[in-house]
Design an enzyme around this catalytic site. Structure first.
Site, PDB file in Angstrom:
ATOM      1  N   GLU A  27      59.513  62.846  36.060  1.00  0.00           N
ATOM      2  CA  GLU A  27      60.924  63.210  35.831  1.00  0.00           C
ATOM      3  C   GLU A  27      61.521  62.449  34.652  1.00  0.00           C
ATOM      4  OE1 GLU A  27      62.552  65.532  37.553  1.00  0.00           O
ATOM      5  OE2 GLU A  27      61.186  65.839  39.238  1.00  0.00           O
ATOM      6  N   ILE A  56      51.851  69.564  39.256  1.00  0.00           N
ATOM      7  CA  ILE A  56      52.975  70.275  39.867  1.00  0.00           C
ATOM      8  C   ILE A  56      53.059  69.907  41.361  1.00  0.00           C
ATOM      9  CG2 ILE A  56      54.073  72.528  40.201  1.00  0.00           C
ATOM     10  CD1 ILE A  56      53.635  71.533  37.203  1.00  0.00           C
ATOM     11  N   ARG A  70      66.921  62.797  38.384  1.00  0.00           N
ATOM     12  CA  ARG A  70      66.999  61.427  37.871  1.00  0.00           C
ATOM     13  C   ARG A  70      68.194  60.703  38.465  1.00  0.00           C
ATOM     14  NH1 ARG A  70      65.934  62.507  31.385  1.00  0.00           N
ATOM     15  NH2 ARG A  70      63.825  63.273  31.670  1.00  0.00           N
ATOM     16  N   GLY A 100      53.627  66.718  28.830  1.00  0.00           N
ATOM     17  CA  GLY A 100      54.460  66.443  29.995  1.00  0.00           C
ATOM     18  C   GLY A 100      55.822  65.984  29.518  1.00  0.00           C
ATOM     19  N   SER A 101      55.807  64.964  28.645  1.00  0.00           N
ATOM     20  CA  SER A 101      57.073  64.435  28.144  1.00  0.00           C
ATOM     21  C   SER A 101      57.765  65.444  27.235  1.00  0.00           C
ATOM     22  CB  SER A 101      56.829  63.149  27.347  1.00  0.00           C
ATOM     23  OG  SER A 101      56.211  62.192  28.161  1.00  0.00           O
TER      24      SER A 101
HETATM   25  C1  LIG Z   1      53.099  62.604  41.088  1.00  0.00           C
HETATM   26  C2  LIG Z   1      53.618  63.479  39.985  1.00  0.00           C
HETATM   27  C3  LIG Z   1      54.367  64.613  40.312  1.00  0.00           C
HETATM   28  C4  LIG Z   1      54.824  65.447  39.283  1.00  0.00           C
HETATM   29  N1  LIG Z   1      55.498  66.602  39.614  1.00  0.00           N
HETATM   30  C5  LIG Z   1      55.823  67.491  38.637  1.00  0.00           C
HETATM   31  C6  LIG Z   1      56.400  68.760  38.971  1.00  0.00           C
HETATM   32  O1  LIG Z   1      56.657  69.080  40.141  1.00  0.00           O
HETATM   33  N2  LIG Z   1      56.649  69.638  37.973  1.00  0.00           N
HETATM   34  C7  LIG Z   1      56.401  69.345  36.662  1.00  0.00           C
HETATM   35  O2  LIG Z   1      56.643  70.194  35.804  1.00  0.00           O
HETATM   36  N3  LIG Z   1      55.850  68.153  36.311  1.00  0.00           N
HETATM   37  C8  LIG Z   1      55.538  67.222  37.263  1.00  0.00           C
HETATM   38  N4  LIG Z   1      54.953  66.016  36.929  1.00  0.00           N
HETATM   39  C9  LIG Z   1      54.624  65.743  35.523  1.00  0.00           C
HETATM   40  C10 LIG Z   1      55.486  64.659  34.913  1.00  0.00           C
HETATM   41  O3  LIG Z   1      56.790  65.125  34.702  1.00  0.00           O
HETATM   42  C11 LIG Z   1      54.787  64.187  33.619  1.00  0.00           C
HETATM   43  O4  LIG Z   1      53.607  63.519  34.013  1.00  0.00           O
HETATM   44  C12 LIG Z   1      55.657  63.259  32.810  1.00  0.00           C
HETATM   45  O5  LIG Z   1      56.715  63.983  32.233  1.00  0.00           O
HETATM   46  C13 LIG Z   1      54.869  62.550  31.702  1.00  0.00           C
HETATM   47  O6  LIG Z   1      54.106  63.463  30.977  1.00  0.00           O
HETATM   48  P1  LIG Z   1      52.548  63.179  30.693  1.00  0.00           P
HETATM   49  O7  LIG Z   1      51.938  62.744  31.966  1.00  0.00           O
HETATM   50  O8  LIG Z   1      51.986  64.372  30.022  1.00  0.00           O
HETATM   51  O9  LIG Z   1      52.524  61.945  29.720  1.00  0.00           O
HETATM   52  P2  LIG Z   1      52.651  62.013  28.117  1.00  0.00           P
HETATM   53  O10 LIG Z   1      53.761  62.905  27.745  1.00  0.00           O
HETATM   54  O11 LIG Z   1      51.309  62.290  27.544  1.00  0.00           O
HETATM   55  O12 LIG Z   1      53.037  60.504  27.804  1.00  0.00           O
HETATM   56  C14 LIG Z   1      52.075  59.452  27.913  1.00  0.00           C
HETATM   57  C15 LIG Z   1      52.785  58.135  27.700  1.00  0.00           C
HETATM   58  O13 LIG Z   1      53.369  58.110  26.384  1.00  0.00           O
HETATM   59  C16 LIG Z   1      54.759  57.881  26.487  1.00  0.00           C
HETATM   60  N5  LIG Z   1      55.447  58.679  25.487  1.00  0.00           N
HETATM   61  C17 LIG Z   1      55.410  60.027  25.337  1.00  0.00           C
HETATM   62  N6  LIG Z   1      56.191  60.419  24.327  1.00  0.00           N
HETATM   63  C18 LIG Z   1      56.751  59.292  23.831  1.00  0.00           C
HETATM   64  C19 LIG Z   1      57.683  59.031  22.778  1.00  0.00           C
HETATM   65  N7  LIG Z   1      58.213  60.043  22.077  1.00  0.00           N
HETATM   66  N8  LIG Z   1      58.033  57.754  22.538  1.00  0.00           N
HETATM   67  C20 LIG Z   1      57.513  56.743  23.259  1.00  0.00           C
HETATM   68  N9  LIG Z   1      56.638  56.930  24.266  1.00  0.00           N
HETATM   69  C21 LIG Z   1      56.268  58.184  24.545  1.00  0.00           C
HETATM   70  C22 LIG Z   1      55.150  58.302  27.886  1.00  0.00           C
HETATM   71  O14 LIG Z   1      56.295  57.628  28.319  1.00  0.00           O
HETATM   72  C23 LIG Z   1      53.934  57.886  28.671  1.00  0.00           C
HETATM   73  O15 LIG Z   1      54.017  56.504  28.956  1.00  0.00           O
HETATM   74  C24 LIG Z   1      54.545  65.132  37.927  1.00  0.00           C
HETATM   75  C25 LIG Z   1      53.815  63.968  37.634  1.00  0.00           C
HETATM   76  C26 LIG Z   1      53.360  63.148  38.630  1.00  0.00           C
HETATM   77  C27 LIG Z   1      52.558  61.922  38.256  1.00  0.00           C
END
Ligand SMILES: Cc1cc2nc3c(=O)[nH]c(=O)nc-3n(C[C@H](O)[C@H](O)[C@H](O)COP(=O)(O)OP(=O)(O)OC[C@H]3O[C@@H](n4cnc5c(N)ncnc54)[C@H](O)[C@@H]3O)c2cc1C
Length: 389
Positions: A365, A162, A244, A136-137
């Site tokens: 986001e 999504i 953002r 996600g990130s």
């Molecule tokens: C309600 C909701 C709606 C959403 N809508 C959309 C959408 O419409 N389209 C879309 O594409 N996505 C969407 N998302 C996805 C969202 O963008 C991701 O959940 C978000 O980017 C985080 O990714 P992840 O959940 O995979 O967490 P991960 O990437 O697995 O991260 C887990 C944790 O580790 C931390 N972390 C990760 N990498 C690092 C680093 N390098 N250094 C320090 N800390 C780190 C993160 O901050 C987080 O706290 C949505 C999510 C939610 C919850």
């Protein structure tokens, strides 16, 4: 000299939206709390959203980010930030009609006819599919692939979390592709649901219509590629920075404004041990400190939106605003719940609903950590100087 004055035109728009929120949205909150208590969806159904959008149009608010050619107002990012702050004052998730995700304004004319115009008219719904179960990130190299076969791209993979996807007619899908010269990159496609992708809703803490999307040999005609092969990652980031800077950050400010007004009123009315809560210094400090944080978040959001309006590079400002505003609203809702005691915990006041809804602001986001990491790189490389505005 710095000018913090909002123009007369912007004030009028702000005032119109404030009245709309007060008249059309806030009075619906009670009904949505009741629905939530009964275990029904606490979100506006599409039919009600469209009806409210028509009322918004009658009030003069339609197509806030949409070019005039397509009937929109094409308002500046700063004006949009003012509108979003007002919309943030209610937990009813509403967006004015006549708009589309920014990426749809960048598609070619044929694609606009098929996707952008029906989206603006409210006839078709779309989703933005970047995140995946494995990333996600870090969305730079999706595991979802699109392989060119003749006049088609064949998509395989899974997208997750999504928004608005459960009922979407199409999705903008980001996938890893290989160009003719052998280089790999991220490309974006307009993918109709009729082509065979499926959606599985994700039960969660408070967001409607969020789904995982499954692509199993989904064949997309080549004309639905957006822009050039391997060049779509920046399109995705453009959408995210806009969200953002002048969508989410001001919405958090709006939420905190409403919550703090509730806390002030409650503190003035609730008596414990023979004194109003408002007479206790710790309660006064909780509210006042929160109010200062709200102002700081608003200025960060205004700065990001102003930079975007001036067509400056607003990415650092957008990350800072989103990061700080989301943290701020979560601190504020926690304090406001504390000030309300058990009634803050009850469904009836709506505070627990805010408490749940605001938590995601620190995750999607760009999570807090991702925004900080991005800003750190900018500082370390001196692309942004310490304190530069
Ligand atoms: C309600 C909701 C709606 C959403 N809508 C959309 C959408 O419409 N389209 C879309 O594409 N996505 C969407 N998302 C996805 C969202 O963008 C991701 O959940 C978000 O980017 C985080 O990714 P992840 O959940 O995979 O967490 P991960 O990437 O697995 O991260 C887990 C944790 O580790 C931390 N972390 C990760 N990498 C690092 C680093 N390098 N250094 C320090 N800390 C780190 C993160 O901050 C987080 O706290 C949505 C999510 C939610 C919850």
């Amino acid at each position: 000299m710095v000018d913090f004055a909002i123009s007369t035109e912007d004030r009028m728009i702000q005032d119109t939206v404030r009245k709309f929120v007060d008249k059309e949205l806030i009075p619906r909150e009670r009904e949505y709390i009741q629905r939530d208590i009964k275990g029904e969806s606490g979100f506006l159904p599409l039919s009600e959203l469209r009806q409210l959008q028509r009322l918004g149009k009658e009030a003069g608010i339609w197509g806030i980010d949409c070019p005039e050619t397509y009937g929109g107002l094409n308002l500046s990012p700063f004006t949009q930030a003012l509108i979003n702050e007002e919309l943030g004052r209610t937990f009813i998730k509403f967006r004015f009609g006549g708009t589309a995700p920014s990426v749809l304004y960048l598609v070619n004319d044929e694609q606009k006819k098929e996707y952008l115009l029906p989206y603006i008219a409210g006839e078709r719904q779309g989703a933005f599919a970047l995140s995946e179960p494995g990333g996600g990130s870090d969305a730079r190299r999706p595991r979802t692939t699109a392989v060119k076969q003749g006049d088609e791209w064949v998509i395989n993979g899974e997208k997750t979390w999504i928004s608005l996807a459960t009922d979407a007619d199409f999705a903008v899908v980001f996938a890893t592709t290989r160009a003719e010269d052998g280089t790999e990159g991220v490309s974006a496609f307009l993918v109709d649901r009729s082509l065979g992708w499926t959606a599985t809703p994700i039960a969660n803490m408070g967001f409607d219509g969020t789904s995982s999307l499954h692509f199993n040999n989904v064949r997309v005609p080549a004309r639905y590629l957006i822009g050039e092969v391997n060049k779509a990652f920046n399109l995705a980031m453009l959408f995210i920075y806009r969200n953002r800077g002048y969508n989410l950050a001001p919405k958090n400010v709006g939420a905190a404004t409403r919550l703090l007004a509730m806390a002030l009123e409650h503190a003035e009315n609730r008596t414990t041990f023979g004194k109003k809560l408002a007479e206790r210094e710790n309660i006064q400090f909780m509210i006042t400190e929160s109010e200062v944080e709200l102002r700081a978040a608003r200025l960060l959001a205004w700065h990001a939106a102003w930079q975007a309006s001036e067509q400056q590079d607003f990415r650092y400002a957008a990350c800072a605003a989103k990061y700080y505003a989301a943290q701020m609203s979560n601190r504020v809702v926690d304090r406001v719940m504390q000030i309300h005691g058990a009634m803050g915990f009850a469904k009836e006041t709506g505070i627990e609903r805010w408490y749940r809804d605001l938590r995601v602001e620190r995750i999607y986001e760009g999570s807090d950590e991702i925004n900080l990491a991005w800003m750190w790189k900018d500082l370390q490389s001196r692309r942004t100087e310490i304190g530069q505005m």
